[in-house]
Write a protein that holds these residues in place. Structure first.
Motif, PDB file in Angstrom:
ATOM      1  N   ILE A 124      -0.982  -0.940   6.290  1.00  0.00           N
ATOM      2  CA  ILE A 124      -0.478  -0.223   5.124  1.00  0.00           C
ATOM      3  C   ILE A 124      -0.805  -1.067   3.898  1.00  0.00           C
ATOM      4  CG2 ILE A 124       1.589   0.581   3.923  1.00  0.00           C
ATOM      5  CD1 ILE A 124       1.188   2.220   6.364  1.00  0.00           C
ATOM      6  N   PRO A 125      -1.560  -0.534   2.944  1.00  0.00           N
ATOM      7  CA  PRO A 125      -1.861  -1.304   1.741  1.00  0.00           C
ATOM      8  C   PRO A 125      -0.701  -1.252   0.755  1.00  0.00           C
ATOM      9  CG  PRO A 125      -2.929   0.821   1.649  1.00  0.00           C
ATOM     10  CD  PRO A 125      -2.244   0.743   2.986  1.00  0.00           C
ATOM     11  N   ARG A 126      -0.608  -2.271  -0.058  1.00  0.00           N
ATOM     12  CA  ARG A 126       0.370  -2.231  -1.143  1.00  0.00           C
ATOM     13  C   ARG A 126      -0.415  -1.962  -2.404  1.00  0.00           C
ATOM     14  NH1 ARG A 126       1.347  -6.790  -4.596  1.00  0.00           N
ATOM     15  NH2 ARG A 126      -0.046  -8.395  -3.899  1.00  0.00           N
ATOM     16  N   GLU A 127       0.229  -1.291  -3.332  1.00  0.00           N
ATOM     17  CA  GLU A 127      -0.465  -0.982  -4.569  1.00  0.00           C
ATOM     18  C   GLU A 127      -0.475  -2.194  -5.468  1.00  0.00           C
ATOM     19  OE1 GLU A 127      -0.593   2.447  -6.742  1.00  0.00           O
ATOM     20  OE2 GLU A 127       0.127   3.727  -5.146  1.00  0.00           O
ATOM     21  N   ALA A 128      -1.512  -2.312  -6.218  1.00  0.00           N
ATOM     22  CA  ALA A 128      -1.651  -3.371  -7.198  1.00  0.00           C
ATOM     23  C   ALA A 128      -2.064  -2.704  -8.497  1.00  0.00           C
ATOM     24  CB  ALA A 128      -2.690  -4.377  -6.729  1.00  0.00           C
ATOM     25  N   LEU A 129      -2.402  -3.490  -9.471  1.00  0.00           N
ATOM     26  CA  LEU A 129      -2.680  -2.945 -10.786  1.00  0.00           C
ATOM     27  C   LEU A 129      -3.972  -3.518 -11.314  1.00  0.00           C
ATOM     28  CD1 LEU A 129      -1.586  -1.358 -13.258  1.00  0.00           C
ATOM     29  CD2 LEU A 129      -0.543  -3.489 -13.981  1.00  0.00           C
ATOM     30  N   ALA A 130      -4.868  -2.655 -11.703  1.00  0.00           N
ATOM     31  CA  ALA A 130      -6.093  -3.087 -12.357  1.00  0.00           C
ATOM     32  C   ALA A 130      -5.833  -3.138 -13.857  1.00  0.00           C
ATOM     33  CB  ALA A 130      -7.220  -2.110 -12.050  1.00  0.00           C
ATOM     34  N   LEU A 131      -6.636  -3.904 -14.555  1.00  0.00           N
ATOM     35  CA  LEU A 131      -6.438  -4.037 -16.001  1.00  0.00           C
ATOM     36  C   LEU A 131      -6.689  -2.734 -16.756  1.00  0.00           C
ATOM     37  CD1 LEU A 131      -7.963  -7.553 -16.592  1.00  0.00           C
ATOM     38  CD2 LEU A 131      -5.558  -6.890 -16.586  1.00  0.00           C
ATOM     39  N   LEU A 155      10.499  -2.073  -6.221  1.00  0.00           N
ATOM     40  CA  LEU A 155       9.735  -1.059  -5.497  1.00  0.00           C
ATOM     41  C   LEU A 155       9.372  -1.621  -4.138  1.00  0.00           C
ATOM     42  CD1 LEU A 155       7.249  -0.049  -8.326  1.00  0.00           C
ATOM     43  CD2 LEU A 155       9.332   1.146  -7.659  1.00  0.00           C
ATOM     44  N   GLU A 156       9.557  -0.819  -3.110  1.00  0.00           N
ATOM     45  CA  GLU A 156       9.236  -1.243  -1.760  1.00  0.00           C
ATOM     46  C   GLU A 156       8.434  -0.167  -1.054  1.00  0.00           C
ATOM     47  OE1 GLU A 156      12.969  -2.009   0.158  1.00  0.00           O
ATOM     48  OE2 GLU A 156      13.120  -4.006  -0.712  1.00  0.00           O
ATOM     49  N   ILE A 157       7.556  -0.609  -0.196  1.00  0.00           N
ATOM     50  CA  ILE A 157       6.827   0.296   0.687  1.00  0.00           C
ATOM     51  C   ILE A 157       7.471   0.180   2.059  1.00  0.00           C
ATOM     52  CG2 ILE A 157       4.635   0.679   1.876  1.00  0.00           C
ATOM     53  CD1 ILE A 157       3.240  -0.036  -0.741  1.00  0.00           C
ATOM     54  N   LEU A 158       7.758   1.313   2.659  1.00  0.00           N
ATOM     55  CA  LEU A 158       8.366   1.378   3.980  1.00  0.00           C
ATOM     56  C   LEU A 158       7.317   1.935   4.946  1.00  0.00           C
ATOM     57  CD1 LEU A 158      11.411   2.916   2.336  1.00  0.00           C
ATOM     58  CD2 LEU A 158      11.560   0.781   3.587  1.00  0.00           C
ATOM     59  N   PRO A 159       6.605   1.062   5.656  1.00  0.00           N
ATOM     60  CA  PRO A 159       5.476   1.502   6.476  1.00  0.00           C
ATOM     61  C   PRO A 159       5.802   2.554   7.529  1.00  0.00           C
ATOM     62  CG  PRO A 159       5.486  -0.871   6.274  1.00  0.00           C
ATOM     63  CD  PRO A 159       6.776  -0.382   5.684  1.00  0.00           C
ATOM     64  N   CYS A 160       6.996   2.543   8.056  1.00  0.00           N
ATOM     65  CA  CYS A 160       7.311   3.486   9.132  1.00  0.00           C
ATOM     66  C   CYS A 160       7.835   4.823   8.615  1.00  0.00           C
ATOM     67  CB  CYS A 160       8.308   2.866  10.106  1.00  0.00           C
ATOM     68  SG  CYS A 160       7.522   1.592  11.114  1.00  0.00           S
ATOM     69  N   SER A 161       7.897   4.996   7.306  1.00  0.00           N
ATOM     70  CA  SER A 161       8.322   6.289   6.783  1.00  0.00           C
ATOM     71  C   SER A 161       7.185   7.292   6.956  1.00  0.00           C
ATOM     72  CB  SER A 161       8.728   6.166   5.317  1.00  0.00           C
ATOM     73  OG  SER A 161       7.657   5.688   4.554  1.00  0.00           O
ATOM     74  N   ILE A 162       7.547   8.530   7.086  1.00  0.00           N
ATOM     75  CA  ILE A 162       6.547   9.574   7.272  1.00  0.00           C
ATOM     76  C   ILE A 162       6.476  10.395   6.000  1.00  0.00           C
ATOM     77  CG2 ILE A 162       5.917  11.617   8.596  1.00  0.00           C
ATOM     78  CD1 ILE A 162       7.470  10.314  10.960  1.00  0.00           C
ATOM     79  N   VAL A 163       5.286  10.429   5.420  1.00  0.00           N
ATOM     80  CA  VAL A 163       5.083  11.144   4.167  1.00  0.00           C
ATOM     81  C   VAL A 163       3.852  12.020   4.325  1.00  0.00           C
ATOM     82  CG1 VAL A 163       4.569  10.906   1.702  1.00  0.00           C
ATOM     83  CG2 VAL A 163       6.055   9.245   2.825  1.00  0.00           C
ATOM     84  N   GLY A 164       3.962  13.238   3.898  1.00  0.00           N
ATOM     85  CA  GLY A 164       2.808  14.124   3.902  1.00  0.00           C
ATOM     86  C   GLY A 164       2.329  14.343   2.490  1.00  0.00           C
ATOM     87  N   HIS A 165       1.047  14.364   2.310  1.00  0.00           N
ATOM     88  CA  HIS A 165       0.473  14.623   0.984  1.00  0.00           C
ATOM     89  C   HIS A 165      -0.778  15.459   1.180  1.00  0.00           C
ATOM     90  CE1 HIS A 165      -1.558  13.973  -2.862  1.00  0.00           C
ATOM     91  NE2 HIS A 165      -0.394  13.605  -3.330  1.00  0.00           N
ATOM     92  N   VAL A 166      -0.837  16.592   0.521  1.00  0.00           N
ATOM     93  CA  VAL A 166      -1.987  17.469   0.641  1.00  0.00           C
ATOM     94  C   VAL A 166      -2.927  17.190  -0.520  1.00  0.00           C
ATOM     95  CG1 VAL A 166      -2.771  19.869   0.668  1.00  0.00           C
ATOM     96  CG2 VAL A 166      -0.598  19.240   1.768  1.00  0.00           C
ATOM     97  N   PHE A 167      -4.128  16.746  -0.194  1.00  0.00           N
ATOM     98  CA  PHE A 167      -5.132  16.505  -1.224  1.00  0.00           C
ATOM     99  C   PHE A 167      -5.934  17.774  -1.436  1.00  0.00           C
ATOM    100  CE2 PHE A 167      -4.223  12.202   0.131  1.00  0.00           C
ATOM    101  CZ  PHE A 167      -4.188  11.527  -1.078  1.00  0.00           C
TER     102      PHE A 167
END
Length: 187
Positions: free
Chosen positions: A1-8, A81-93
């Motif tokens: 699971i990646p964590r988000e970071a920030l680009a300049l 802010l936390e990422i919970l790797p075992c959570s189930i999330v659906g996202h339709v692209f």
């Protein structure tokens, strides 16, 4: 699971989990971990907390930048802010954006200027050097009234962007605020 970071450019990037906000390293793949930013369409937050920390910036237009604005605000105003790797999330692209941009994609730069002006303190100048369209909008004052957001930051007694960089995202490379020269290289 990646964590988000920030680009300049104030766009999210994704990196493997690591030591964020001086918290523990991820010991188990299923353990939650802190992240400096999050994807705007994929988050869970208590309704009460969402409104207490200012919900969405109602002056942002259409789409773009709201997740970075909220990420800065949550951290700088005492949350995390936390990422919970075992959570189930659906996202339709979708194959294409459901949003139309009658004013062009300048609305995204305008939204980014709003968040930079409110949350990034002097570091906004680094962003403006990297995104000339945003720098021009800032110079022209073409980003709407931010007084309510500045007032919110004061009411919530939020910390500085320097605090964010030092405590939440110490591993990010941040260029000199006042370099003798700057530019880009192209070929």
């Amino acid at each position: 699971i990646p964590r988000e970071a920030l680009a300049l450019q104030l766009l999210p990037e994704f990196h493997p989990p690591g030591d964020v906000s001086k918290g523990p390293l991820v010991e188990e793949p299923s353990h939650h971990f802190r992240t400096p930013t999050f994807a705007g369409g994929l988050f869970s937050i208590s309704r009460e907390y969402f409104y207490r920390v200012g919900s969405y910036d109602e002056e942002m237009e259409i789409w773009g930048g709201e997740n970075i604005e909220m990420s800065f605000r949550v951290w700088q105003c005492g949350g995390q802010l936390e990422i919970l790797p075992c959570s189930i999330v659906g996202h339709v692209f979708r194959n294409k954006s459901p949003h139309t941009f009658p004013k062009g994609t300048q609305v995204i730069a305008r939204n980014q200027v709003r968040l930079a002006e409110v949350w990034m303190d002097a570091y906004k100048e680094i962003f403006y050097r990297r995104n000339q369209q945003a720098g021009q909008l800032a110079k022209q004052g073409a980003f709407g009234d931010i007084s309510r957001r500045v007032e919110l930051r004061e009411q919530l007694q939020c910390k500085s962007f320097t605090w964010y960089l030092e405590n939440v995202y110490p591993e990010v490379f941040m260029p000199d605020l006042n370099p003798p020269r700057f530019g880009s290289v192209t070929h």
